[in-house]
Design an enzyme around this catalytic site. Structure first.
Site, PDB file in Angstrom:
ATOM      1  N   LYS A  39       0.432  -5.413   9.464  1.00  0.00           N
ATOM      2  CA  LYS A  39       1.686  -5.282   8.920  1.00  0.00           C
ATOM      3  C   LYS A  39       2.492  -4.252   9.620  1.00  0.00           C
ATOM      4  CE  LYS A  39       2.726  -2.611   4.705  1.00  0.00           C
ATOM      5  NZ  LYS A  39       3.406  -1.174   4.853  1.00  0.00           N
ATOM      6  N   TYR A  50      -5.183   2.191   8.237  1.00  0.00           N
ATOM      7  CA  TYR A  50      -4.480   3.183   9.351  1.00  0.00           C
ATOM      8  C   TYR A  50      -5.962   3.104  10.237  1.00  0.00           C
ATOM      9  CZ  TYR A  50      -0.107   4.216   7.491  1.00  0.00           C
ATOM     10  OH  TYR A  50       1.211   4.294   7.115  1.00  0.00           O
ATOM     11  N   PRO A  64       0.662  -1.372  -0.081  1.00  0.00           N
ATOM     12  CA  PRO A  64       0.136  -0.076  -0.067  1.00  0.00           C
ATOM     13  C   PRO A  64       0.902   1.129   0.041  1.00  0.00           C
ATOM     14  CG  PRO A  64       0.242  -1.032   2.075  1.00  0.00           C
ATOM     15  CD  PRO A  64       0.909  -1.935   1.137  1.00  0.00           C
ATOM     16  N   ARG A  82       8.131   1.125  -3.544  1.00  0.00           N
ATOM     17  CA  ARG A  82       8.745   2.101  -4.383  1.00  0.00           C
ATOM     18  C   ARG A  82       9.106   1.446  -6.028  1.00  0.00           C
ATOM     19  NH1 ARG A  82      11.523   2.690   0.527  1.00  0.00           N
ATOM     20  NH2 ARG A  82      11.268   4.685   1.378  1.00  0.00           N
ATOM     21  N   THR A 127      -1.778  -1.601   9.560  1.00  0.00           N
ATOM     22  CA  THR A 127      -0.396  -1.101   9.631  1.00  0.00           C
ATOM     23  C   THR A 127      -0.240  -0.801  11.097  1.00  0.00           C
ATOM     24  OG1 THR A 127      -0.704  -0.224   7.360  1.00  0.00           O
ATOM     25  CG2 THR A 127       1.278   0.773   8.772  1.00  0.00           C
ATOM     26  N   SER A 167      -4.263   1.630  -0.124  1.00  0.00           N
ATOM     27  CA  SER A 167      -3.709   2.539   1.403  1.00  0.00           C
ATOM     28  C   SER A 167      -5.328   3.252   1.608  1.00  0.00           C
ATOM     29  CB  SER A 167      -2.767   3.520   0.937  1.00  0.00           C
ATOM     30  OG  SER A 167      -2.975   4.353   1.959  1.00  0.00           O
ATOM     31  N   HIS A 214       8.457  -0.621   6.977  1.00  0.00           N
ATOM     32  CA  HIS A 214       7.660   0.543   6.273  1.00  0.00           C
ATOM     33  C   HIS A 214       8.751   1.090   5.002  1.00  0.00           C
ATOM     34  CE1 HIS A 214       4.051   2.836   7.001  1.00  0.00           C
ATOM     35  NE2 HIS A 214       4.390   3.539   6.018  1.00  0.00           N
TER      36      HIS A 214
HETATM   37  C1  LIG Z   1       5.396   6.851  -0.927  1.00  0.00           C
HETATM   38  C2  LIG Z   1       4.904   5.754  -0.174  1.00  0.00           C
HETATM   39  C3  LIG Z   1       3.826   5.658   0.580  1.00  0.00           C
HETATM   40  C4  LIG Z   1       3.382   4.623   1.325  1.00  0.00           C
HETATM   41  N1  LIG Z   1       2.173   4.748   2.106  1.00  0.00           N
HETATM   42  C5  LIG Z   1       1.709   3.849   2.698  1.00  0.00           C
HETATM   43  C6  LIG Z   1       0.695   3.671   3.394  1.00  0.00           C
HETATM   44  O1  LIG Z   1      -0.410   4.827   3.128  1.00  0.00           O
HETATM   45  N2  LIG Z   1       0.357   2.596   4.009  1.00  0.00           N
HETATM   46  C7  LIG Z   1       1.159   1.786   4.447  1.00  0.00           C
HETATM   47  O2  LIG Z   1       0.922   0.595   5.379  1.00  0.00           O
HETATM   48  N3  LIG Z   1       2.505   1.571   4.030  1.00  0.00           N
HETATM   49  C8  LIG Z   1       2.818   2.749   3.124  1.00  0.00           C
HETATM   50  N4  LIG Z   1       4.174   2.571   2.777  1.00  0.00           N
HETATM   51  C9  LIG Z   1       5.086   1.596   3.043  1.00  0.00           C
HETATM   52  C10 LIG Z   1       4.782   0.445   1.962  1.00  0.00           C
HETATM   53  O3  LIG Z   1       3.534  -0.028   2.050  1.00  0.00           O
HETATM   54  C11 LIG Z   1       5.838  -0.579   1.983  1.00  0.00           C
HETATM   55  O4  LIG Z   1       6.083  -1.191   3.320  1.00  0.00           O
HETATM   56  C12 LIG Z   1       7.244   0.140   1.698  1.00  0.00           C
HETATM   57  O5  LIG Z   1       7.195   0.872   0.685  1.00  0.00           O
HETATM   58  C13 LIG Z   1       8.078  -1.309   1.437  1.00  0.00           C
HETATM   59  O6  LIG Z   1       9.224  -0.658   0.872  1.00  0.00           O
HETATM   60  P1  LIG Z   1      10.123  -0.547  -0.314  1.00  0.00           P
HETATM   61  O7  LIG Z   1       9.470   0.725  -0.897  1.00  0.00           O
HETATM   62  O8  LIG Z   1      11.320  -0.401  -0.292  1.00  0.00           O
HETATM   63  O9  LIG Z   1       9.577  -1.664  -1.355  1.00  0.00           O
HETATM   64  C14 LIG Z   1       4.414   3.691   1.731  1.00  0.00           C
HETATM   65  C15 LIG Z   1       5.676   3.457   1.102  1.00  0.00           C
HETATM   66  C16 LIG Z   1       6.277   4.739   0.268  1.00  0.00           C
HETATM   67  C17 LIG Z   1       7.280   4.537  -0.348  1.00  0.00           C
HETATM   68  C1  LIG Z   2       1.620   8.554   8.091  1.00  0.00           C
HETATM   69  C2  LIG Z   2       1.933   7.873   7.055  1.00  0.00           C
HETATM   70  C3  LIG Z   2       1.445   8.339   5.518  1.00  0.00           C
HETATM   71  C4  LIG Z   2       1.546   7.227   4.576  1.00  0.00           C
HETATM   72  C5  LIG Z   2       2.641   6.328   4.597  1.00  0.00           C
HETATM   73  O1  LIG Z   2       2.527   5.276   5.119  1.00  0.00           O
HETATM   74  C6  LIG Z   2       4.130   6.763   4.198  1.00  0.00           C
HETATM   75  O2  LIG Z   2       4.293   7.560   3.590  1.00  0.00           O
HETATM   76  O3  LIG Z   2       5.051   5.842   4.407  1.00  0.00           O
END
Ligand SMILES: Cc1cc2nc3c(=O)[nH]c(=O)nc-3n(C[C@H](O)[C@H](O)[C@H](O)COP(=O)(O)O)c2cc1C
Ligand SMILES: CCCCC(=O)C(=O)O
Length: 379
Positions: A253, A154, A102, A332, A180, A131, A277
Site C-alpha cells: 500500500k 505498520y 485502514p 475519510r 503500508t 489498521s 495516504h
Molecule cells: C484518520 C486517518 C487515519 C489513517 N490511518 C491509517 C493507518 O493506520 N494505516 C494506513 O495504512 N493508512 C491510514 N490512513 C490512510 C488511509 O488508509 C487511506 O490511504 C486514505 O485515507 C485514503 O484517502 P481518503 O481519506 O481521501 O479516502 C489513515 C487515514 C486517515 C484519514
Molecule cells: C504514523 C501514521 C499513523 C496513522 C496513519 O496512518 C495516519 O494517521 O494517516
C-alpha cells in the site's frame, strides 16, 4: 388567529426535537461530522487529525479535484435494468468493489469504533481493512463480523513483534496483509504537530497491548504516539520476507510509480495498492487519479490493483475502475459517517457511495464491472 400569549407551553415548545435532514452525500456527511465533533471537548483536535493533510494541503485538494476533472463519455441504449457490482478479491466474493481503507483509532471519533464500522461494512458487503493502530484488537474485530477482513501492517523496527502481528492476523482469519510503505517517516502534519495529537485516556492501540517493543530512539512526547510505530529502515527485502512469512497474500500500500509496482510483484506481493495516504504524508505528491493508469498498465492484470485517496463520489469510483483498478477504497468518507452518527453514519457513507456507483454505471451504459473501461472516459 392564535394569541401567542394564551398558548400553553406544550404548544410553544416542540416536544420532539426537529429531525435534521439526513445527509445525501459525503460532503453533507462531512459537515455533520464537523458539527458533532465541535460539541466535544477534544472535538477540534480529533477533527483536525481526521481531515488534515500534510504541508499546505495541495495534494489533499488535488486528490479530489483530479477525480472530478476526468470527464465521462457514456454509452447509450445498452439495457441497464440490472446493475451488478459483485467482484472477487483473494478468493472472497463481495457485493461491491468499494472497500474501507485502514484508519487508526476509530474510537476517538465515536464509541462504536471499529466494531461499528465492521458491522456497517458487513451489511454493505464490502471489505474492511483493519489498521495496526486500531482501538479494538484484530481478534475482537474478526470475532464480531463476517465481513471479509484485510489486516494493515505498520512494520515495526522489532521484526519479532512484526512477525507476531502477521501470525495473529493469519490465525484470526484475515484474508490479506496490507503493508503500508508510504510512511517510512512522518510528514509535515502541522496541525497534529501543533496540537500534540495523542490518544485520549481510556483508549489504547489494542493490537499492541502487552507487547513491549525493543528500545526505540528517544523522541519528544508529541512524536511518540505514531513515530515510534514506523520503521525508516523498511526496504524491498522486507516485502519478500513478509510474503514468505505466512500464506496471507501481501498487498503493498502506497505505490505511485509503475517501476515500484513491478518491483512489488517481483518481491512477492500479490496486490498493489495505489495510494498517497490521503495526502497525509508528502505534500505535492501526485494525486492517485493521475498515478493509477501507468501502474495498472505495468501490472497488466498480474495481480489486483487497489486505489484510494480522494474518492468522494460514485462517479470517482467508476472512473477508478475504468482506469484499471480492481477495487476502490475510501478512508475519510466512512470516518465522517462514524464521527457524525457511529455505525449508522458509517453505513450511510457506504450506502451513498454504493448507490452513486450504481447510478453512474446505469447512466454510463455499464451494467457490470467488466463493462467498465477506458472508453467511458472522454479523451
Ligand atoms: C484518520 C486517518 C487515519 C489513517 N490511518 C491509517 C493507518 O493506520 N494505516 C494506513 O495504512 N493508512 C491510514 N490512513 C490512510 C488511509 O488508509 C487511506 O490511504 C486514505 O485515507 C485514503 O484517502 P481518503 O481519506 O481521501 O479516502 C489513515 C487515514 C486517515 C484519514
Ligand atoms: C504514523 C501514521 C499513523 C496513522 C496513519 O496512518 C495516519 O494517521 O494517516
Amino acid at each position: 388567529m392564535t394569541d401567542s400569549a394564551t398558548q400553553t407551553a406544550d404548544a410553544i415548545v416542540p416536544v420532539v426535537e426537529p429531525i435534521p435532514d439526513p445527509a445525501l452525500n459525503i460532503r453533507e456527511l462531512r459537515s455533520a461530522a464537523l458539527d458533532r465533533l465541535a460539541e466535544g471537548a477534544f472535538g477540534r483536535e480529533m477533527w483536525d487529525y481526521l481531515e488534515g493533510g500534510s504541508g499546505d494541503e495541495r495534494s489533499l485538494r488535488w486528490n479530489e479535484e483530479a477525480w472530478g476533472e476526468i470527464r465521462l463519455a457514456p454509452r447509450c441504449l445498452v439495457g441497464v435494468d440490472a446493475i451488478d457490482t459483485t467482484t472477487t478479491l483473494f478468493g472472497s466474493t463481495v457485493a461491491s468493489p468499494i472497500g474501507l481503507s485502514p484508519a487508526a483509532s476509530h474510537k476517538i471519533w465515536h464509541a462504536d469504533g471499529e466494531l461499528g464500522v465492521t458491522s456497517a461494512a458487513e451489511e454493505a458487503g464490502m471489505i474492511y481493512c483493519q489498521s495496526t493502530l486500531g482501538t479494538v484488537s484484530m481478534e475482537d474485530v474478526a470475532g464480531a463480523t463476517s465481513a471479509p477482513l484485510w489486516f494493515q501492517l505498520y512494520v515495526r523496527r522489532d521484526r519479532d513483534l512484526t512477525a507476531s502481528l502477521v501470525a495473529r492476523a493469519a490465525a484470526a482469519g484475515y484474508q490479506a496483509l496490507v503493508v503500508t510503505v508510504d510512511t517510512p517517516v512522518l510528514g509535515a502534519r502541522d496541525t497534529d504537530r501543533r496540537r500534540s495529537v495523542r490518544l485520549p485516556s481510556g483508549l489504547s492501540f489494542a493490537n499492541l497491548a502487552g507487547l513491549t517493543p525493543r528500545a526505540e530512539p528517544d523522541l519528544p512526547a508529541h512524536r511518540r504516539v505514531y513515530v515510534e510505530r514506523l520503521d525508516p529502515t523498511l526496504t524491498w527485502s522486507d516485502i519478500t520476507w513478509l510474503s514468505e512469512l505466512s500464506d496471507l497474500p501481501v498487498v503493498v500500500k502506497g505505490v505511485l510509480r509503475p517501476d515500484d509496482a513491478a518491483r512489488a510483484i517481483d518481491a512477492g506481493a500479490r496486490g498493489v495498492w495505489v495510494s498517497n495516504h490521503g495526502a497525509r504524508n508528502l505534500d505535492t505528491v501526485v494525486p492517485t487519479a493521475l498515478a493509477l493508469p501507468a501502474v495498472a498498465a505495468e501490472v497488466a492484470g498480474r495481480v489486483p490493483v487497489v486505489v484510494d485517496s480522494g474518492i468522494r463520489r460514485g462517479t470517482d469510483v467508476l472512473k477508478a475502475l475504468c482506469l484499471g483498478a480492481d477495487a476502490v477504497f475510501v478512508g475519510r468518507p466512512y470516518l465522517y459517517g462514524l464521527a457524525a452518527a457511529g455505525r449508522e453514519g458509517a453505513l450511510a457513507a457506504l450506502h451513498m457511495l454504493d448507490t452513486e456507483l450504481r447510478m453512474a454505471m446505469g447512466l454510463c451504459g455499464a451494467p457490470s464491472l467488466d463493462a467498465l473501461g477506458p472508453d467511458l472516459l472522454w479523451s
